[in-house]
Design a protein around this motif. Structure first.
Motif, PDB file in Angstrom:
ATOM      1  N   ASP A 119     -15.617   9.274  -1.864  1.00  0.00           N
ATOM      2  CA  ASP A 119     -14.954   7.982  -1.726  1.00  0.00           C
ATOM      3  C   ASP A 119     -14.274   7.916  -0.366  1.00  0.00           C
ATOM      4  O   ASP A 119     -13.670   8.892   0.082  1.00  0.00           O
ATOM      5  N   GLU A 120     -14.391   6.780   0.276  1.00  0.00           N
ATOM      6  CA  GLU A 120     -13.675   6.491   1.529  1.00  0.00           C
ATOM      7  C   GLU A 120     -12.683   5.381   1.212  1.00  0.00           C
ATOM      8  O   GLU A 120     -12.898   4.217   1.537  1.00  0.00           O
ATOM      9  N   ALA A 121     -11.606   5.733   0.527  1.00  0.00           N
ATOM     10  CA  ALA A 121     -10.619   4.759   0.060  1.00  0.00           C
ATOM     11  C   ALA A 121      -9.799   4.216   1.224  1.00  0.00           C
ATOM     12  O   ALA A 121      -9.503   4.932   2.178  1.00  0.00           O
ATOM     13  N   THR A 122      -9.436   2.931   1.116  1.00  0.00           N
ATOM     14  CA  THR A 122      -8.605   2.295   2.132  1.00  0.00           C
ATOM     15  C   THR A 122      -7.463   1.548   1.446  1.00  0.00           C
ATOM     16  O   THR A 122      -7.602   1.080   0.316  1.00  0.00           O
ATOM     17  N   GLY A 123      -6.341   1.441   2.149  1.00  0.00           N
ATOM     18  CA  GLY A 123      -5.207   0.709   1.612  1.00  0.00           C
ATOM     19  C   GLY A 123      -4.572  -0.142   2.693  1.00  0.00           C
ATOM     20  O   GLY A 123      -4.628   0.208   3.875  1.00  0.00           O
ATOM     21  N   GLU A 170      -3.086  -4.064  -1.347  1.00  0.00           N
ATOM     22  CA  GLU A 170      -4.278  -3.669  -2.094  1.00  0.00           C
ATOM     23  C   GLU A 170      -4.731  -2.298  -1.645  1.00  0.00           C
ATOM     24  O   GLU A 170      -4.401  -1.829  -0.564  1.00  0.00           O
ATOM     25  N   VAL A 171      -5.509  -1.672  -2.517  1.00  0.00           N
ATOM     26  CA  VAL A 171      -6.274  -0.468  -2.190  1.00  0.00           C
ATOM     27  C   VAL A 171      -7.694  -0.751  -2.636  1.00  0.00           C
ATOM     28  O   VAL A 171      -7.924  -1.330  -3.709  1.00  0.00           O
ATOM     29  N   ASN A 178       1.685  -2.185  -8.661  1.00  0.00           N
ATOM     30  CA  ASN A 178       1.760  -3.637  -8.842  1.00  0.00           C
ATOM     31  C   ASN A 178       0.920  -4.400  -7.819  1.00  0.00           C
ATOM     32  O   ASN A 178       1.237  -5.522  -7.468  1.00  0.00           O
ATOM     33  N   PHE A 179      -0.146  -3.780  -7.365  1.00  0.00           N
ATOM     34  CA  PHE A 179      -1.076  -4.424  -6.443  1.00  0.00           C
ATOM     35  C   PHE A 179      -2.489  -4.118  -6.933  1.00  0.00           C
ATOM     36  O   PHE A 179      -2.700  -3.173  -7.693  1.00  0.00           O
ATOM     37  N   PRO A 180      -3.465  -4.927  -6.514  1.00  0.00           N
ATOM     38  CA  PRO A 180      -4.822  -4.693  -6.993  1.00  0.00           C
ATOM     39  C   PRO A 180      -5.432  -3.412  -6.423  1.00  0.00           C
ATOM     40  O   PRO A 180      -5.221  -3.073  -5.256  1.00  0.00           O
TER      41      PRO A 180
END
Length: 156
Positions: free
Chosen positions: A90-94, A108-109, A144-146
């Motif tokens: 996974d290359e997760a971003t926030g 968001e993330v 509390n964010f998507p």
């Protein structure tokens, strides 16, 4: 059986340059995070906030926690669905936005899991398992964010 799980982390500020917090520019943002029986994690604030870019910051840790929680929940969902996962990355971003008052919040993330399954017949179930994983992820259920998912499923 439902359980309550407790977690303990020691956060120790190690950035006193000799005058403590006598001024905003007079101290280092170095922190050592410790959990009993685990290696120390060297942390700091993010570089724009006078931190050390070579150390983990709270924002990195939050995105990492979401990515790892989804990964582990996803693997469990796949086992239950009869999907054989042979690789997952996974290359997760926030995105975090400052509020102009000294604070801010994540907006968001987005997780970008690249999953490889053992057989083409598993692709649909592998795709569906992301929704199940999201509903199980303790960390995603605590923010509390998507937390969005943009998965790619391939056959290995």
């Amino acid at each position: 059986m439902l359980g309550v799980h407790d977690y303990a982390v020691r956060a120790e500020w190690t950035g006193n340059r000799g005058t403590g917090t006598s001024g905003y520019r007079d101290y280092d943002r170095s922190v050592t995070l410790t959990v009993a029986g685990k290696p120390e994690l060297l942390a700091s604030s993010d570089k724009p906030f006078r931190g050390d870019a070579s150390r983990w910051n709270p924002e990195d840790l939050l995105v990492s926690a979401l990515a790892e929680c989804h990964l582990l929940s996803y693997l469990h969902a796949c086992v239950q669905a009869g999907v054989v996962v042979v690789s997952y990355a996974d290359e997760a971003t926030g995105v975090m936005r400052e509020d102009g008052r000294g604070g801010g919040a994540f907006t968001e993330v987005v997780l970008h899991p690249r999953v490889v399954v053992a057989d083409a017949s598993m692709v649909d179930a592998a795709t569906a398992a992301h929704a199940q994983a999201n509903s199980w992820c303790f960390i995603a259920n605590s923010v509390n964010f998507p937390v969005r998912h943009e998965p790619t499923i391939a056959v290995g």
